[in-house]
Design a protein around this motif. Sequence first.
Motif, PDB file in Angstrom:
ATOM      1  N   SER A 257      -0.587 -14.105   2.471  1.00  0.00           N
ATOM      2  CA  SER A 257      -1.231 -12.909   3.026  1.00  0.00           C
ATOM      3  C   SER A 257      -0.851 -12.730   4.487  1.00  0.00           C
ATOM      4  CB  SER A 257      -2.756 -13.023   2.895  1.00  0.00           C
ATOM      5  OG  SER A 257      -3.150 -13.034   1.542  1.00  0.00           O
ATOM      6  N   LEU A 258      -0.888 -13.824   5.234  1.00  0.00           N
ATOM      7  CA  LEU A 258      -0.517 -13.775   6.649  1.00  0.00           C
ATOM      8  C   LEU A 258       0.929 -13.318   6.809  1.00  0.00           C
ATOM      9  CD1 LEU A 258      -1.149 -14.549   9.656  1.00  0.00           C
ATOM     10  CD2 LEU A 258      -0.188 -16.783   9.136  1.00  0.00           C
ATOM     11  N   LEU A 259       1.836 -13.942   6.076  1.00  0.00           N
ATOM     12  CA  LEU A 259       3.256 -13.607   6.170  1.00  0.00           C
ATOM     13  C   LEU A 259       3.508 -12.163   5.741  1.00  0.00           C
ATOM     14  CD1 LEU A 259       6.173 -14.645   6.658  1.00  0.00           C
ATOM     15  CD2 LEU A 259       6.256 -15.196   4.221  1.00  0.00           C
TER      16      LEU A 259
ATOM     17  N   LEU B 296       1.541  -9.526   5.772  1.00  0.00           N
ATOM     18  CA  LEU B 296       1.037  -8.512   6.691  1.00  0.00           C
ATOM     19  C   LEU B 296       1.752  -8.538   8.037  1.00  0.00           C
ATOM     20  CD1 LEU B 296      -2.742  -8.607   5.754  1.00  0.00           C
ATOM     21  CD2 LEU B 296      -1.087  -6.810   5.276  1.00  0.00           C
ATOM     22  N   ILE B 297       2.112  -9.717   8.521  1.00  0.00           N
ATOM     23  CA  ILE B 297       2.858  -9.800   9.779  1.00  0.00           C
ATOM     24  C   ILE B 297       4.243  -9.173   9.616  1.00  0.00           C
ATOM     25  CG2 ILE B 297       3.994 -11.380  11.391  1.00  0.00           C
ATOM     26  CD1 ILE B 297       1.016 -11.126  11.886  1.00  0.00           C
ATOM     27  N   LEU B 298       4.927  -9.470   8.509  1.00  0.00           N
ATOM     28  CA  LEU B 298       6.237  -8.864   8.251  1.00  0.00           C
ATOM     29  C   LEU B 298       6.109  -7.346   8.079  1.00  0.00           C
ATOM     30  CD1 LEU B 298       7.953 -11.403   5.815  1.00  0.00           C
ATOM     31  CD2 LEU B 298       8.450 -11.019   8.232  1.00  0.00           C
ATOM     32  N   SER B 299       5.004  -6.915   7.472  1.00  0.00           N
ATOM     33  CA  SER B 299       4.772  -5.475   7.305  1.00  0.00           C
ATOM     34  C   SER B 299       4.677  -4.784   8.659  1.00  0.00           C
ATOM     35  CB  SER B 299       3.483  -5.234   6.507  1.00  0.00           C
ATOM     36  OG  SER B 299       3.591  -5.748   5.204  1.00  0.00           O
TER      37      SER B 299
ATOM     38  N   LYS C  47      -5.574 -13.905  -1.421  1.00  0.00           N
ATOM     39  CA  LYS C  47      -5.648 -13.017  -2.573  1.00  0.00           C
ATOM     40  C   LYS C  47      -4.323 -12.265  -2.706  1.00  0.00           C
ATOM     41  CE  LYS C  47      -9.418 -10.679  -1.298  1.00  0.00           C
ATOM     42  NZ  LYS C  47      -8.741  -9.415  -1.497  1.00  0.00           N
ATOM     43  N   THR C  48      -4.312 -11.286  -3.583  1.00  0.00           N
ATOM     44  CA  THR C  48      -3.078 -10.543  -3.846  1.00  0.00           C
ATOM     45  C   THR C  48      -2.775  -9.476  -2.802  1.00  0.00           C
ATOM     46  OG1 THR C  48      -4.354  -9.010  -5.226  1.00  0.00           O
ATOM     47  CG2 THR C  48      -3.269 -10.853  -6.349  1.00  0.00           C
ATOM     48  N   ASP C  49      -3.806  -8.896  -2.187  1.00  0.00           N
ATOM     49  CA  ASP C  49      -3.653  -7.629  -1.484  1.00  0.00           C
ATOM     50  C   ASP C  49      -2.793  -7.697  -0.225  1.00  0.00           C
ATOM     51  OD1 ASP C  49      -5.699  -5.871  -3.100  1.00  0.00           O
ATOM     52  OD2 ASP C  49      -6.659  -7.789  -2.716  1.00  0.00           O
ATOM     53  N   GLY C  50      -2.937  -8.758   0.563  1.00  0.00           N
ATOM     54  CA  GLY C  50      -2.136  -8.880   1.766  1.00  0.00           C
ATOM     55  C   GLY C  50      -0.656  -9.026   1.463  1.00  0.00           C
ATOM     56  N   PHE C  51      -0.341  -9.833   0.457  1.00  0.00           N
ATOM     57  CA  PHE C  51       1.052 -10.061   0.074  1.00  0.00           C
ATOM     58  C   PHE C  51       1.630  -8.820  -0.607  1.00  0.00           C
ATOM     59  CE2 PHE C  51       4.269 -12.851  -2.277  1.00  0.00           C
ATOM     60  CZ  PHE C  51       5.034 -13.047  -1.142  1.00  0.00           C
TER      61      PHE C  51
END
Length: 546
Positions: free
Chosen positions: A95-97, A99-102, A140-144
């Motif tokens: 999730s962290l990766l 959203l940061i890449l986004s 969870k799924t949403d961030g990724f």
Amino acid sequence: MKNLKLSDIKIFFIVLISLVVFLQGIFLIPPLDRDESRFAASTKNMIESENYTDIRLENVPRYKKPIGIYWAQAIFTKFLGTSPYDKIWTYRFPSLLGLILSIILIYFICRKIFNHEIAILSVFFLSTSMLFISEIHQAKTDGFLFLFISICNLIILSSIKDLKNKNKNKKLVNLYWTSMAIGVLIKGPIIIIFTILPLIVFSLISKNINSLKYIHSSLGYLIFLILVVPWLILITIKSDGSFWYESVVNDLFKKVYSGQESHGFPPGYYTILLFIFFWPGCIFLIDTFKIYFSRFKKNIIKDQQKLFLFCCFFPCFFVFELIPTKLPHYVFPSYLSLSILISISLFDYLKKDTFFNFKTFIAHSIYPITFISTFIISIYIYSVITINVLLVSFLLSLFFLLSLNQLLKKSLAKFLLAASFFQISVYLSIVYVLNPNLNIFWISKTINQVTTYEKDAVGIYHYGYNEPSLVFLMGHKAKRLEPEKMLEKFNSDEKNIFILTEKKMNEFSKKDYENQKFYLIKSFKGFNYSQGKYLKFYIFKNYATQ
């Protein structure tokens, strides 16, 4: 690297600071019930069993979502974690990766299409929203998934001008279908609502099917099938077809037709929540769309990029408003296009002082007042008001008033700075004040800490509290067991630990003990926030400490 501008270096610096800030909560906030711990516990079971095809939670099939997120969590946990793989932060890294890449991707695409100011504003409004902050901290799924939806829509947004000329960047189209495939593996067909639906609506409004033709690619379809189909075949065979019933009929269709898991709400739910979860961007929401709609033909229809952004927001948002089952994160991908639309409007109309009025004053005040009130009331009810709590409340109020003052002065730059300080203060107050003061919520964490010190116990058995966070933290060392069967373990010669709620403890205490004695390790009261009720727990053993 020669083309790297100073503004680009600044965005990487901002992302680095954001990463450092967000890592605090990722490490310190305990596993959350229920979805996060369900995903993490299932991934943990996958690692322990070395079965990377099937998805199980406590040896029970879990077929609500496809395999993608479990693979991602397993990769990060295997690389960053160690046995028994019970550190929740390793599972939160996808999730962290994602959203940061986004954020980085959104900045560079928006800077290329629009300008640096719009790119920075878009990133700011998205990354400071409470929904973004929430999703970046949950396994969870949403961030990724957000990353791959963003890739698909930003590819189309950056290619809008090529549609008329029928030029096609084949590499980008193949990347589009690769991202679609990964998105399907993460959360099933939901990605279609946020990617294909906007394209269809865009084609209908613009009366141009070139946008749909643009993504047509035989190689792209082949890539999609190669990535998606093999696991679907394997899980169909492995589950004897039950995967499709559980994921499509039991999970997806029931959410569409009726409110599931006590999450049924009427239309308007997501619109209201925008003023909580999309602050500070929501401050300019009403006037932004008022201006856009008053000049719809001039501002939207004739501007293909704005039209596509509208199609990425309104149809998707409307669909989820109609679906009975509602949770705040369901519309999270639509926040991307909303952030860009508001940023464009601020840049285009700022000089006219259009956005600073009574409506923006009200929209600005809803979220800060709600959070500060909730912060104080929560600690008052579940903990104790201390000088530190009062100090933090004062600082939150101060930053709220500072941002309000800059809004009234019509100083956008200073307002954004004050708003960012408020959101950072909110975040740190959650991690460092609410988190430790609400220990009554962290039942599983308390149980795990207490049992960790009893190293000579052969077995640990629990009943009456079966939240996924307990399964995640203690699944490798504890087992759910009915009180009747617990008695056999209690009367045995083995050294065992038992965890029961008060109701089950009363049942257990009526049983006949043999030669073993009852040794209470700890009793405590906790609040099960998933079910909204208090529970009293007893942790005891059948042996004396030597």
